[in-house]
Scaffold this active site. Sequence first.
Site, PDB file in Angstrom:
ATOM      1  N   SER A  46       0.869  -1.325  -0.049  1.00  0.00           N
ATOM      2  CA  SER A  46       0.158   0.114  -0.068  1.00  0.00           C
ATOM      3  C   SER A  46       0.800   1.296  -0.070  1.00  0.00           C
ATOM      4  CB  SER A  46      -0.760   0.068   1.207  1.00  0.00           C
ATOM      5  OG  SER A  46      -1.795  -1.146   1.199  1.00  0.00           O
ATOM      6  N   GLY A 225      -4.387  -1.870  -0.876  1.00  0.00           N
ATOM      7  CA  GLY A 225      -3.688  -1.625  -1.930  1.00  0.00           C
ATOM      8  C   GLY A 225      -3.382  -0.198  -2.177  1.00  0.00           C
ATOM      9  N   GLY A 227      -3.301   3.605  -4.306  1.00  0.00           N
ATOM     10  CA  GLY A 227      -3.617   4.223  -5.492  1.00  0.00           C
ATOM     11  C   GLY A 227      -5.188   4.981  -4.931  1.00  0.00           C
ATOM     12  N   CYS A 253      -9.352  -1.912   3.777  1.00  0.00           N
ATOM     13  CA  CYS A 253      -8.582  -0.868   3.374  1.00  0.00           C
ATOM     14  C   CYS A 253      -8.989  -0.497   1.977  1.00  0.00           C
ATOM     15  CB  CYS A 253      -7.071  -1.187   3.570  1.00  0.00           C
ATOM     16  SG  CYS A 253      -6.065   0.299   3.488  1.00  0.00           S
ATOM     17  N   PHE A 254      -8.258  -0.447   0.944  1.00  0.00           N
ATOM     18  CA  PHE A 254      -8.672  -0.259  -0.476  1.00  0.00           C
ATOM     19  C   PHE A 254      -9.992  -1.086  -0.619  1.00  0.00           C
ATOM     20  CE2 PHE A 254      -7.572  -0.281  -5.182  1.00  0.00           C
ATOM     21  CZ  PHE A 254      -7.871   1.187  -5.268  1.00  0.00           C
ATOM     22  N   GLY A 297      -4.749   7.080   2.361  1.00  0.00           N
ATOM     23  CA  GLY A 297      -4.977   8.512   2.157  1.00  0.00           C
ATOM     24  C   GLY A 297      -6.118   8.559   1.713  1.00  0.00           C
ATOM     25  N   PHE A 298      -7.087   8.035   1.158  1.00  0.00           N
ATOM     26  CA  PHE A 298      -8.434   8.047   0.689  1.00  0.00           C
ATOM     27  C   PHE A 298      -9.355   7.607   1.798  1.00  0.00           C
ATOM     28  CE2 PHE A 298      -5.442   8.353  -2.726  1.00  0.00           C
ATOM     29  CZ  PHE A 298      -6.014   9.104  -3.631  1.00  0.00           C
ATOM     30  N   HIS A 353      -6.328  -2.074   9.129  1.00  0.00           N
ATOM     31  CA  HIS A 353      -5.829  -3.473   8.886  1.00  0.00           C
ATOM     32  C   HIS A 353      -5.901  -4.475  10.284  1.00  0.00           C
ATOM     33  CE1 HIS A 353      -2.983  -2.487   5.296  1.00  0.00           C
ATOM     34  NE2 HIS A 353      -3.668  -1.466   5.532  1.00  0.00           N
ATOM     35  N   GLU A 355      -5.104  -7.618  10.349  1.00  0.00           N
ATOM     36  CA  GLU A 355      -4.162  -8.739  10.294  1.00  0.00           C
ATOM     37  C   GLU A 355      -3.085  -8.586  11.430  1.00  0.00           C
ATOM     38  OE1 GLU A 355      -2.027  -5.851   8.426  1.00  0.00           O
ATOM     39  OE2 GLU A 355      -4.073  -6.481   7.695  1.00  0.00           O
TER      40      GLU A 355
END
Length: 378
Positions: A46, A225, A227, A253-254, A297-298, A353, A355
């Site tokens: 990430s 991930g 982007g 997350c993503f 960041g998003f 996260h 995990e």
Amino acid sequence: MAAAILVLEDGRTFTGEAYGAEGETFGEAVFNTGMTGYQETLTDPSYHRQVVVMTAPHIGNTGVNDEDQESSRIWVAGYVVRDPARRVSSWRAQRSLDDELRTQGVVGISGIDTRALTRHLRERGAMRVGISSTETDPAALLERVLASGEMAGSELSSEVSTAAAYVVPAHGEKRFTVAALDLGIKTMTPYRMAERGIEVHVLPATATIDDIRAVGPDGLFYSNGPGDPAATTHQIEVLQGALADELPYFGICFGNQLFGRALGFGTFKLKYGHRGINQPVMDRTTGKVEVTAHNHGFAVDAPLEGTTSTPYGEASVSHVCLNDDVVEGLELRAPTGSASEPGRLKGFSVQYHPEAAAGPHDAAYLFDRFVQLMEGTV
């Protein structure tokens, strides 16, 4: 040791010493508030195309080993520390952090005021940055920083995903089969599922809905991930197909951001994001507060109260960050005729996260919730 400079896209400049590989690198400057777990941070996909600033001043004392890697390589574009360890002090260490950065060609800088840099990023927001131990003119480096790519609008999951599908077998008796889309998955994530009797088929980010169906899964998982989720279309269409198939879904997350977009919500870029292993989140379904590991960041733009009707069911915000009310989780349930009795759970996701690599174990229950979702008991 060679001198190095760090230049932000607004012209703010810091001088220090080269750390890791010498050379030049560019990326988005972000800060991580974790006081430990730097090896897991460095190998988290990430962080692709990001220059990570560690807010903890002393980094490197536990060295690097082959057991704590979360992927096959270091993904950060650059690394910024204040006071690198002069010697390794852990019995588990196999080499120093400095040596590992140098071996993998990761350009870094040390000896700078990381507190001042962090405060600057908090006030001005995450921005592009360059680090160089070969350029001495800040103005010249700034020109190259401004010519480098931005994170907003970047589709990056295909750059970090596995090239070929592979299987992580269940530990002990197999109970379920899960198709996991690798958007930048960490090694520990399928391991946590395998611990619970799940056979995990990890698929490339380019996998189609037919590829997922071919696995014959009991559930679908979307990983973390890098982007901009707004730059992603393929994985959203695949997820919508899976939701139409009534396939139980879990994303982190993503995978949370793409779940939000698949349900019709928007996403937006946070000013400086959440990164570290000490972020407080409330699970609104239980009222419990957990300390969690973040790297995003998003965020999803969804209403904090009430439910939203979607083609796949009723969506609501299940988790929220207690620092800034950012959406940290979503829940999708089948519609019911009674507002007091929510329908059965069809899918859920969290922005952090669970995990615990590295990080606290407060959120490990989410993997159990995924098992319950596939069992049909929630």
